[in-house]
Design a protein around this motif. Sequence first.
Motif, PDB file in Angstrom:
ATOM      1  N   GLU A  53      15.171   6.017  -6.404  1.00 35.94           N
ATOM      2  CA  GLU A  53      13.786   6.182  -6.831  1.00 35.94           C
ATOM      3  C   GLU A  53      12.958   6.921  -5.796  1.00 35.94           C
ATOM      4  N   ILE A  54      13.355   6.839  -4.528  1.00 38.65           N
ATOM      5  CA  ILE A  54      12.674   7.547  -3.446  1.00 38.65           C
ATOM      6  C   ILE A  54      13.735   8.252  -2.613  1.00 38.65           C
ATOM      7  N   PRO A  55      13.371   9.314  -1.897  1.00 36.93           N
ATOM      8  CA  PRO A  55      14.362  10.047  -1.098  1.00 36.93           C
ATOM      9  C   PRO A  55      14.798   9.257   0.128  1.00 36.93           C
ATOM     10  N   PRO A  56      15.908   9.658   0.746  1.00 33.74           N
ATOM     11  CA  PRO A  56      16.357   8.996   1.981  1.00 33.74           C
ATOM     12  C   PRO A  56      15.322   9.150   3.083  1.00 33.74           C
ATOM     13  N   PHE A  57      15.315   8.219   4.027  1.00 35.03           N
ATOM     14  CA  PHE A  57      14.432   8.306   5.187  1.00 35.03           C
ATOM     15  C   PHE A  57      15.193   7.842   6.415  1.00 35.03           C
ATOM     16  N   ARG A  58      14.793   8.371   7.582  1.00 34.06           N
ATOM     17  CA  ARG A  58      15.500   8.099   8.837  1.00 34.06           C
ATOM     18  C   ARG A  58      14.731   7.180   9.755  1.00 34.06           C
ATOM     19  N   ARG A  59      13.470   6.924   9.457  1.00 32.70           N
ATOM     20  CA  ARG A  59      12.628   6.073  10.288  1.00 32.70           C
ATOM     21  C   ARG A  59      11.483   5.552   9.432  1.00 32.70           C
ATOM     22  N   VAL A  60      10.826   4.506   9.917  1.00 33.04           N
ATOM     23  CA  VAL A  60       9.661   3.953   9.220  1.00 33.04           C
ATOM     24  C   VAL A  60       8.506   3.886  10.208  1.00 33.04           C
ATOM     25  N   LEU A  61       7.331   4.370   9.813  1.00 32.55           N
ATOM     26  CA  LEU A  61       6.108   4.229  10.592  1.00 32.55           C
ATOM     27  C   LEU A  61       5.213   3.230   9.873  1.00 32.55           C
ATOM     28  N   VAL A  62       4.694   2.261  10.613  1.00 32.42           N
ATOM     29  CA  VAL A  62       3.858   1.219  10.018  1.00 32.42           C
ATOM     30  C   VAL A  62       2.489   1.229  10.683  1.00 32.42           C
ATOM     31  N   GLU A  63       1.443   1.368   9.877  1.00 32.81           N
ATOM     32  CA  GLU A  63       0.069   1.230  10.370  1.00 32.81           C
ATOM     33  C   GLU A  63      -0.337  -0.236  10.242  1.00 32.81           C
ATOM     34  N   THR A  64      -0.615  -0.886  11.363  1.00 33.37           N
ATOM     35  CA  THR A  64      -1.058  -2.272  11.313  1.00 33.37           C
ATOM     36  C   THR A  64      -2.557  -2.325  11.017  1.00 33.37           C
ATOM     37  N   THR A  65      -3.049  -3.494  10.644  1.00 35.48           N
ATOM     38  CA  THR A  65      -4.492  -3.650  10.468  1.00 35.48           C
ATOM     39  C   THR A  65      -5.176  -3.648  11.832  1.00 35.48           C
ATOM     40  N   GLY A  66      -6.469  -3.364  11.832  1.00 36.43           N
ATOM     41  CA  GLY A  66      -7.203  -3.276  13.087  1.00 36.43           C
ATOM     42  C   GLY A  66      -7.281  -4.579  13.852  1.00 36.43           C
TER      43      GLY A  66
END
Length: 205
Positions: free
Chosen positions: A119-132
């Motif tokens: 359903e989504i393309p492959p990815f090699r890493r994940v970036l996560v934005e945390t809440t302030g």
Amino acid sequence: TTWAASGQRRKLSPAALSTRSTPRSSLRYAVAERLPVVLVTGFLGSGKTTLLSRLLGRPELGESAVIVNELGEMAIDHHLLRRVDERTVLLGNGCLCCTLRGDLADELRDLLSRRTRGEIPPFRRVLVETTGLADPAPVLNTLVAEPVVQHHFEPGAVIATVDALNGNGQLDREEETLKQILVADRLVVTKTDVAERGAVDGLVD
């Protein structure tokens, strides 16, 4: 806004947001290589979303899955390739950007399932934005405490944004700001173009 990096705990190469290098010949024998999860943290209004928007325009960050708090706040229209669903968009450089709905562990497992189903393309890493207001330590603990997540992911770099205009005051008043800075591998001082030089130097020191 201009940016100035400081406060590095360990040296980060330009490939710091990428996966570890693995010889191509050995990939066929690798057992589920774990993907790095990079945290982008910082106090409210310190520029996390702006930083992520700029990073998403860099070709070397293609094949990344990016989890943000609010997709509508991202300035990514000029990178937009297509919308996958109501909370997920695909960008022109191969990045996938989606909104965090609740628990990070659930979101990471969902990304894996959607990738497996095509359903989504492959990815090699994940970036996560945390809440302030987030303390990054429990977020990092999720990556090593939850069995399925631990099997497929590993902690990557922690990047903290610090507002040059308000950073010194936030360090005095806001416990979360200090926690974010202490955990970070790299600090990015933001709003340096509108802050007094002394305030910027004080943060860097």
